[in-house]
Every structure is written in structure tokens, then in C-alpha cells.
Design a protein around this motif. Structure first.
Motif, PDB file in Angstrom:
ATOM      1  N   UNK A 156      25.436  29.322  51.432  1.00  0.00           N
ATOM      2  CA  UNK A 156      25.969  29.475  52.790  1.00  0.00           C
ATOM      3  C   UNK A 156      26.599  28.174  53.275  1.00  0.00           C
ATOM      4  N   UNK A 157      25.815  27.086  53.253  1.00  0.00           N
ATOM      5  CA  UNK A 157      26.338  25.783  53.678  1.00  0.00           C
ATOM      6  C   UNK A 157      27.213  25.183  52.585  1.00  0.00           C
ATOM      7  N   UNK A 158      28.114  24.306  52.976  1.00  0.00           N
ATOM      8  CA  UNK A 158      29.019  23.671  52.011  1.00  0.00           C
ATOM      9  C   UNK A 158      28.267  22.962  50.899  1.00  0.00           C
ATOM     10  N   UNK A 159      27.100  22.417  51.218  1.00  0.00           N
ATOM     11  CA  UNK A 159      26.339  21.638  50.241  1.00  0.00           C
ATOM     12  C   UNK A 159      25.402  22.493  49.385  1.00  0.00           C
ATOM     13  N   UNK A 160      25.277  23.793  49.692  1.00  0.00           N
ATOM     14  CA  UNK A 160      24.421  24.672  48.883  1.00  0.00           C
ATOM     15  C   UNK A 160      24.963  24.762  47.469  1.00  0.00           C
ATOM     16  N   UNK A 161      24.044  24.754  46.486  1.00  0.00           N
ATOM     17  CA  UNK A 161      24.448  24.749  45.082  1.00  0.00           C
ATOM     18  C   UNK A 161      24.235  26.117  44.440  1.00  0.00           C
ATOM     19  N   UNK A 162      25.192  26.508  43.608  1.00  0.00           N
ATOM     20  CA  UNK A 162      25.143  27.814  42.949  1.00  0.00           C
ATOM     21  C   UNK A 162      24.122  27.805  41.822  1.00  0.00           C
ATOM     22  N   UNK A 163      23.447  28.941  41.657  1.00  0.00           N
ATOM     23  CA  UNK A 163      22.517  29.101  40.540  1.00  0.00           C
ATOM     24  C   UNK A 163      23.244  29.477  39.255  1.00  0.00           C
ATOM     25  N   UNK A 164      24.405  30.099  39.383  1.00  0.00           N
ATOM     26  CA  UNK A 164      25.133  30.570  38.213  1.00  0.00           C
ATOM     27  C   UNK A 164      26.317  29.656  37.897  1.00  0.00           C
ATOM     28  N   UNK A 165      26.904  29.886  36.740  1.00  0.00           N
ATOM     29  CA  UNK A 165      28.040  29.111  36.242  1.00  0.00           C
ATOM     30  C   UNK A 165      29.222  29.178  37.209  1.00  0.00           C
ATOM     31  N   UNK A 166      29.804  28.024  37.517  1.00  0.00           N
ATOM     32  CA  UNK A 166      30.884  27.987  38.505  1.00  0.00           C
ATOM     33  C   UNK A 166      32.130  28.742  38.056  1.00  0.00           C
ATOM     34  N   UNK A 167      32.508  28.616  36.772  1.00  0.00           N
ATOM     35  CA  UNK A 167      33.687  29.342  36.296  1.00  0.00           C
ATOM     36  C   UNK A 167      33.490  30.850  36.389  1.00  0.00           C
ATOM     37  N   UNK A 168      32.277  31.316  36.065  1.00  0.00           N
ATOM     38  CA  UNK A 168      31.999  32.740  36.164  1.00  0.00           C
ATOM     39  C   UNK A 168      32.133  33.225  37.607  1.00  0.00           C
ATOM     40  N   UNK A 169      31.596  32.466  38.556  1.00  0.00           N
ATOM     41  CA  UNK A 169      31.667  32.861  39.960  1.00  0.00           C
ATOM     42  C   UNK A 169      33.101  32.868  40.460  1.00  0.00           C
ATOM     43  N   UNK A 170      33.857  31.835  40.107  1.00  0.00           N
ATOM     44  CA  UNK A 170      35.243  31.729  40.563  1.00  0.00           C
ATOM     45  C   UNK A 170      36.093  32.870  39.998  1.00  0.00           C
ATOM     46  N   UNK A 171      35.960  33.125  38.697  1.00  0.00           N
ATOM     47  CA  UNK A 171      36.770  34.176  38.071  1.00  0.00           C
ATOM     48  C   UNK A 171      36.395  35.556  38.605  1.00  0.00           C
ATOM     49  N   UNK A 172      35.094  35.762  38.862  1.00  0.00           N
ATOM     50  CA  UNK A 172      34.657  37.055  39.401  1.00  0.00           C
ATOM     51  C   UNK A 172      35.138  37.243  40.827  1.00  0.00           C
ATOM     52  N   UNK A 173      35.022  36.195  41.641  1.00  0.00           N
ATOM     53  CA  UNK A 173      35.478  36.283  43.037  1.00  0.00           C
ATOM     54  C   UNK A 173      36.990  36.435  43.119  1.00  0.00           C
ATOM     55  N   UNK A 174      37.716  35.844  42.200  1.00  0.00           N
ATOM     56  CA  UNK A 174      39.179  35.882  42.234  1.00  0.00           C
ATOM     57  C   UNK A 174      39.714  37.302  42.124  1.00  0.00           C
ATOM     58  N   UNK A 175      38.961  38.181  41.448  1.00  0.00           N
ATOM     59  CA  UNK A 175      39.405  39.571  41.276  1.00  0.00           C
ATOM     60  C   UNK A 175      39.645  40.234  42.632  1.00  0.00           C
ATOM     61  N   UNK A 176      38.870  39.846  43.647  1.00  0.00           N
ATOM     62  CA  UNK A 176      39.000  40.460  44.973  1.00  0.00           C
ATOM     63  C   UNK A 176      40.297  40.098  45.661  1.00  0.00           C
ATOM     64  N   UNK A 177      40.997  39.060  45.190  1.00  0.00           N
ATOM     65  CA  UNK A 177      42.159  38.559  45.915  1.00  0.00           C
ATOM     66  C   UNK A 177      43.488  38.751  45.189  1.00  0.00           C
ATOM     67  N   UNK A 178      43.452  39.171  43.942  1.00  0.00           N
ATOM     68  CA  UNK A 178      44.708  39.349  43.209  1.00  0.00           C
ATOM     69  C   UNK A 178      45.311  40.714  43.532  1.00  0.00           C
ATOM     70  N   UNK A 179      46.615  40.855  43.319  1.00  0.00           N
ATOM     71  CA  UNK A 179      47.268  42.132  43.584  1.00  0.00           C
ATOM     72  C   UNK A 179      46.933  43.139  42.477  1.00  0.00           C
ATOM     73  N   UNK A 180      47.288  44.377  42.717  1.00  0.00           N
ATOM     74  CA  UNK A 180      46.905  45.438  41.787  1.00  0.00           C
ATOM     75  C   UNK A 180      47.468  45.214  40.393  1.00  0.00           C
ATOM     76  N   UNK A 181      48.660  44.684  40.303  1.00  0.00           N
ATOM     77  CA  UNK A 181      49.297  44.476  39.006  1.00  0.00           C
ATOM     78  C   UNK A 181      48.544  43.461  38.155  1.00  0.00           C
ATOM     79  N   UNK A 182      47.896  42.488  38.810  1.00  0.00           N
ATOM     80  CA  UNK A 182      47.200  41.420  38.087  1.00  0.00           C
ATOM     81  C   UNK A 182      45.698  41.660  37.966  1.00  0.00           C
ATOM     82  N   UNK A 183      45.204  42.727  38.570  1.00  0.00           N
ATOM     83  CA  UNK A 183      43.758  42.936  38.634  1.00  0.00           C
ATOM     84  C   UNK A 183      43.132  43.111  37.248  1.00  0.00           C
TER      85      UNK A 183
END
Length: 236
Positions: A156-183
Motif C-alpha cells: 500500500x505505502x510506497x515503501x512497502x516491499x513485494x513478497x513476489x518477484x518484481x518482474x512477474x508482478x510488473x508483467x502481470x499488471x501490465x496486461x490490464x493496461x495494454x490494448x486488445x491487439x497486444x493483450x
């Protein structure tokens, strides 16, 4: 890499999405990016039994103390085993305290004995869920070791640390923001990272993370010697 802060994750997500480093744009999108990362971690954390979820924590017994707060970072529902370190040996305790047990040592009358033999969950109306030790310990210093599932750390806070791998979280979250053609391509990229991590962690038979998986868990457990109970009841 695990342990990346939320602030750093948001920056990595913006780079992945090729979002310009505009303060105004960052302010408008920061909340949605943080929510997507948090949602991705919650979903992925429950999706698989990540080795670093299995941890143990120690609590020191005190003479005359019947109830103990469970470790703050272990899910009570995921509490698998409780062990006692007493007189130089580890013993696995039985879960469950029966009426006939109290007929031997009445904890309501503060009857005490070493060592502790069993445990159970007790819901205190004022203090919430507690761990009851039976019998009430007669002396200080023995250890209870709780084996269970680590609670997911807040993101929640900026300083909170993730329990999981950062690349995995970023790539998974990115799916929510790409257009349909790139999904489809974005989903495939996230899945490759997910399965790579699972394969690597599955191949690692001993994973310890500050009190993580106990390497003795996979070995046959020897039968402990009989524990001789010496009553140490308090006077009326």
C-alpha cells in the motif's frame, strides 16, 4: 527479484508500458498502477504454494502463562504444526485439549507442569485468537515453534516491499493496461516469467528465507523418547 518497493514497482510498470515520465500523467495513473500491482500479487500469491510462504516462528514460554499471541505474520488457518524445544530436544505437540486433559491438570486452577504437551486455538473475546499451551508451563525458557503460511505483506505505502518477484508482478499488471491487439503477447510474456520462476523454485529442494522451509521437513522424523511428566502444581 523479491523485496522491491511499491514505488519502484510502479516505475518499472511505467517503463514496461512505455509511459512518458510526466509528473501530471504519473499523478493521474499512479493509483491505478498501484492497484493493478497489488491485485496481481494477491492473485499470484494464492495461486501456488511458493516455498517462501512456508515459514516458522519461535515463541518463548513463560512460567504460569497459559495463552500466547500467535506470530503476527503467520495465517492462523494455515498453522500446520507446533513443536516444543525442551531439555535439548524438539517434540511435535498434539493439537487439541480435551476435558479429560483438564482432569489431569486443571488450567483454570493454575495447575502447572513441564513440559507442555499439546496446544489449541482459543478465541479471547477481548484479545482475539490466542494459542493455548497445555499444561500451563511451570518454568521459563522452553520454545514453541509455529510452522505455517506467511501472511501476504501489504503493498500500500510506497515503501512497502513485494513478497513476489518484481518482474512477474510488473508483467502481470501490465496486461490490464495494454490494448486488445497486444493483450495476447503481454499475457504470454507474463506466463513465461511465472512458469520460469515455478520451475526454478521447484528444483530448489531446500529454500530458507529468514525462517522459511525447515530442511528437516523432508527427512523421516525419528520417534522422540518418552517425556516424563513431573507435576509442579501451585498451592491453593
Amino acid at each position: 527479484m523479491r523485496g522491491t518497493t511499491l514505488n519502484a514497482l510502479i516505475q518499472k510498470l511505467r517503463l514496461e508500458l512505455k509511459i512518458a515520465e510526466s509528473p501530471a500523467l504519473g499523478k493521474n495513473t499512479r493509483g491505478s498502477h498501484a492497484n493493478a500491482l497489488r491485485s496481481a500479487q494477491e492473485r499470484l500469491y494464492s495461486d501456488w504454494d511458493w516455498p517462501f510462504k512456508n515459514i516458522y516462528r519461535d515463541v518463548t514460554l513463560a512460567a504460569g502463562q497459559r495463552y500466547y499471541a500467535p506470530p503476527a505474520d503467520i495465517e492462523l488457518e494455515g498453522l500446520r504444526k507446533v513443536e516444543l524445544f525442551y531439555s535439548g530436544q524438539w517434540y511435535e505437540l498434539t493439537r487439541g485439549i480435551r476435558t479429560e486433559d483438564y482432569n489431569i491438570f486443571n488450567s483454570d486452577l493454575d495447575e502447572r507442569c513441564d513440559p507442555v504437551l499439546s496446544w489449541d486455538v482459543f478465541n479471547d473475546p477481548d484479545g482475539g485468537d490466542m494459542i493455548e499451551a497445555f499444561p500451563i508451563p511451570a518454568s521459563n525458557g522452553a520454545l514453541l515453534r509455529f510452522h505455517g503460511t506467511k501472511k501476504l505483506s501489504p503493498l500500500i505505502a510506497d515503501s512497502d516491499k513485494a513478497d513476489l518477484d518484481d518482474d512477474l508482478l510488473v508483467l502481470t499488471a501490465a496486461v490490464d493496461f495494454v490494448n486488445r491487439a497486444d493483450r495476447q503477447a503481454a499475457e504470454a510474456k507474463a506466463q513465461r516469467r511465472y512458469f520460469t520462476l515455478r520451475r526454478n523454485l521447484s528444483d530448489n529442494s531446500t529454500f530458507i528465507n529468514g525462517g522459511g522451509v525447515d530442511p528437516t521437513e523432508s527427512r523421516p522424523r525419528r520417534r522422540p523418547p518418552q517425556i516424563v511428566i513431573t507435576p509442579a502444581r501451585t498451592g491453593g
